[in-house]
Design a protein around this motif. Structure first.
Motif, PDB file in Angstrom:
ATOM      1  N   ASP A 145      72.300  61.358  79.503  1.00  0.00           N
ATOM      2  CA  ASP A 145      71.876  61.044  78.133  1.00  0.00           C
ATOM      3  C   ASP A 145      72.090  62.253  77.217  1.00  0.00           C
ATOM      4  O   ASP A 145      71.893  63.410  77.622  1.00  0.00           O
ATOM      5  CB  ASP A 145      70.387  60.662  78.163  1.00  0.00           C
ATOM      6  N   GLU A 146      72.508  61.999  75.949  1.00  0.00           N
ATOM      7  CA  GLU A 146      72.809  63.090  75.022  1.00  0.00           C
ATOM      8  C   GLU A 146      71.612  64.014  74.795  1.00  0.00           C
ATOM      9  O   GLU A 146      71.734  65.241  74.829  1.00  0.00           O
ATOM     10  CB  GLU A 146      73.283  62.540  73.668  1.00  0.00           C
ATOM     11  N   ARG A 147      70.441  63.440  74.548  1.00  0.00           N
ATOM     12  CA  ARG A 147      69.267  64.274  74.281  1.00  0.00           C
ATOM     13  C   ARG A 147      68.927  65.142  75.499  1.00  0.00           C
ATOM     14  O   ARG A 147      68.575  66.309  75.357  1.00  0.00           O
ATOM     15  CB  ARG A 147      68.075  63.394  73.897  1.00  0.00           C
ATOM     16  N   THR A 148      69.062  64.567  76.684  1.00  0.00           N
ATOM     17  CA  THR A 148      68.817  65.347  77.895  1.00  0.00           C
ATOM     18  C   THR A 148      69.821  66.488  78.020  1.00  0.00           C
ATOM     19  O   THR A 148      69.468  67.631  78.331  1.00  0.00           O
ATOM     20  CB  THR A 148      68.908  64.440  79.134  1.00  0.00           C
ATOM     21  N   LEU A 149      71.077  66.176  77.760  1.00  0.00           N
ATOM     22  CA  LEU A 149      72.128  67.183  77.843  1.00  0.00           C
ATOM     23  C   LEU A 149      71.895  68.313  76.835  1.00  0.00           C
ATOM     24  O   LEU A 149      71.984  69.503  77.177  1.00  0.00           O
ATOM     25  CB  LEU A 149      73.482  66.519  77.590  1.00  0.00           C
ATOM     26  N   LEU A 150      71.567  67.941  75.595  1.00  0.00           N
ATOM     27  CA  LEU A 150      71.350  68.944  74.557  1.00  0.00           C
ATOM     28  C   LEU A 150      70.111  69.789  74.842  1.00  0.00           C
ATOM     29  O   LEU A 150      70.026  70.942  74.412  1.00  0.00           O
ATOM     30  CB  LEU A 150      71.226  68.273  73.188  1.00  0.00           C
ATOM     31  N   GLY A 151      69.146  69.217  75.537  1.00  0.00           N
ATOM     32  CA  GLY A 151      67.967  69.987  75.907  1.00  0.00           C
ATOM     33  C   GLY A 151      68.239  70.992  77.004  1.00  0.00           C
ATOM     34  O   GLY A 151      67.567  72.031  77.093  1.00  0.00           O
ATOM     35  N   ALA A 152      69.242  70.710  77.840  1.00  0.00           N
ATOM     36  CA  ALA A 152      69.527  71.576  78.984  1.00  0.00           C
ATOM     37  C   ALA A 152      70.579  72.641  78.692  1.00  0.00           C
ATOM     38  O   ALA A 152      70.446  73.799  79.122  1.00  0.00           O
ATOM     39  CB  ALA A 152      69.980  70.717  80.168  1.00  0.00           C
ATOM     40  N   LEU A 153      71.644  72.283  77.963  1.00  0.00           N
ATOM     41  CA  LEU A 153      72.775  73.190  77.794  1.00  0.00           C
ATOM     42  C   LEU A 153      72.445  74.513  77.099  1.00  0.00           C
ATOM     43  O   LEU A 153      73.074  75.536  77.413  1.00  0.00           O
ATOM     44  CB  LEU A 153      73.903  72.480  77.035  1.00  0.00           C
ATOM     45  N   PRO A 154      71.497  74.573  76.130  1.00  0.00           N
ATOM     46  CA  PRO A 154      71.206  75.868  75.508  1.00  0.00           C
ATOM     47  C   PRO A 154      70.733  76.935  76.494  1.00  0.00           C
ATOM     48  O   PRO A 154      70.741  78.121  76.162  1.00  0.00           O
ATOM     49  CB  PRO A 154      70.110  75.528  74.485  1.00  0.00           C
ATOM     50  N   HIS A 155      70.338  76.533  77.675  1.00  0.00           N
ATOM     51  CA  HIS A 155      69.875  77.495  78.674  1.00  0.00           C
ATOM     52  C   HIS A 155      71.008  77.976  79.578  1.00  0.00           C
ATOM     53  O   HIS A 155      70.779  78.811  80.463  1.00  0.00           O
ATOM     54  CB  HIS A 155      68.767  76.864  79.526  1.00  0.00           C
ATOM     55  N   GLY A 156      72.213  77.455  79.363  1.00  0.00           N
ATOM     56  CA  GLY A 156      73.339  77.814  80.199  1.00  0.00           C
ATOM     57  C   GLY A 156      74.325  78.719  79.490  1.00  0.00           C
ATOM     58  O   GLY A 156      74.125  79.143  78.338  1.00  0.00           O
ATOM     59  N   SER A 157      75.425  79.008  80.174  1.00  0.00           N
ATOM     60  CA  SER A 157      76.425  79.935  79.641  1.00  0.00           C
ATOM     61  C   SER A 157      77.243  79.340  78.501  1.00  0.00           C
ATOM     62  O   SER A 157      77.975  80.061  77.822  1.00  0.00           O
ATOM     63  CB  SER A 157      77.366  80.380  80.768  1.00  0.00           C
ATOM     64  N   GLY A 158      77.134  78.038  78.270  1.00  0.00           N
ATOM     65  CA  GLY A 158      77.853  77.399  77.170  1.00  0.00           C
ATOM     66  C   GLY A 158      77.087  77.392  75.866  1.00  0.00           C
ATOM     67  O   GLY A 158      77.492  76.719  74.906  1.00  0.00           O
TER      68      GLY A 158
END
Length: 269
Positions: A194-207
């Protein structure tokens, strides 16, 4: 000093200038603008001439190339400024507009500093607006105390016209990040995330990026694009024209821009 363009970005700049002890005269063509300025203790005028008369610097923070040209080339601002003064262009304009203003200002003994900015009203209020400034060393030192009332860092990146060039590259890269993020969301959807789930997780990664942080805060790439579209779309149109005039293209940046949701006005190639 004089100030033209006390709107969404300009009014908080004026506030910071006054708080830093600068004496500001500003253009206010509407009753609402005049009232807002008077609340800050600023002397306001309905015409540009008295704003510029005798001013050691005039800061211009309008929206478009055409408005900068109207203020600086068609209007009385340069005619009223004394020799040794500086006109500061905060608007993201084409390098050609900076050159035209400098050509008109130079014979009058007036220096031009193009001080394109990155950030919003909240950054101005916090004194952390990024300023990309181009202009002569001596002119930069004269206006640096004013710019530092709301800017940190204030980066002197080269001669007049360089500030807007850096800003155009910055905004092209920022918009390209949005385009890549839109593609990443489409990939996530195909993978069942899901987009909201993805956007919540990605800021914590290298991207992570500022574009990603903005989209995460808004809950979707489309909502974030819509929120920045009016300003970003205008600037991307400027960089497209500048590159076209050089007979080139945006390369991979252009490919990423084509993926930006239409809210930023960047899809037309």
């Amino acid at each position: 000093m004089g100030f033209v363009g006390a709107g969404r970005m300009g009014l908080p700049m004026v506030r910071q200038l006054c708080a830093a002890g600068h004496d500001v005269r500003a253009l206010a063509r509407s009753d609402a603008a005049r009232h807002a300025l008077e609340q800050e203790g600023v002397t306001s005028f309905s015409e540009a001439a008295p704003v510029a008369t005798g001013a050691d610097a005039v800061l211009v923070c309008v929206f478009t190339d055409e408005q900068v040209r109207d203020v600086c080339l068609s209007g009385p601002v340069l005619e009223e400024m004394p020799p040794g003064s500086v006109v500061v262009l905060h608007t993201t304009v084409s390098p050609g507009t900076v050159a035209d203003v400098a050509e008109r200002a130079g014979p009058r003994g007036i220096d031009v500093v193009d001080a394109a900015v990155s950030g919003g009203p909240h950054d101005i209020a916090a004194g952390r607006l990024t300023v990309f400034a181009g202009g002569p060393d001596t002119a930069m030192e004269r206006v640096r105390p004013a710019l530092e009332a709301y800017g940190d860092p204030v980066l002197h990146v080269g001669p007049a016209g360089t500030g807007v060039r850096v800003k155009l590259v910055n905004n092209a890269l920022f918009a390209a990040h949005i385009g890549l993020l839109a593609e990443a969301v489409r990939l996530g959807t195909r993978l069942g995330v899901d987009e909201r789930t993805l956007l919540g997780a990605l800021p914590h990664g290298s991207g992570a990026s500022r574009a990603l942080a903005g989209a995460a805060a808004r809950g979707s790439v489309e909502a974030f694009t819509t929120s920045v579209g009016g300003f970003l779309g205008k600037d991307i149109a400027v960089v497209r024209r500048a590159v076209a005039e050089l007979g080139g293209d945006l390369g991979a940046l252009g490919d990423a821009l084509s993926a930006v949701p239409s809210g930023a006005g960047t899809r037309t190639r």
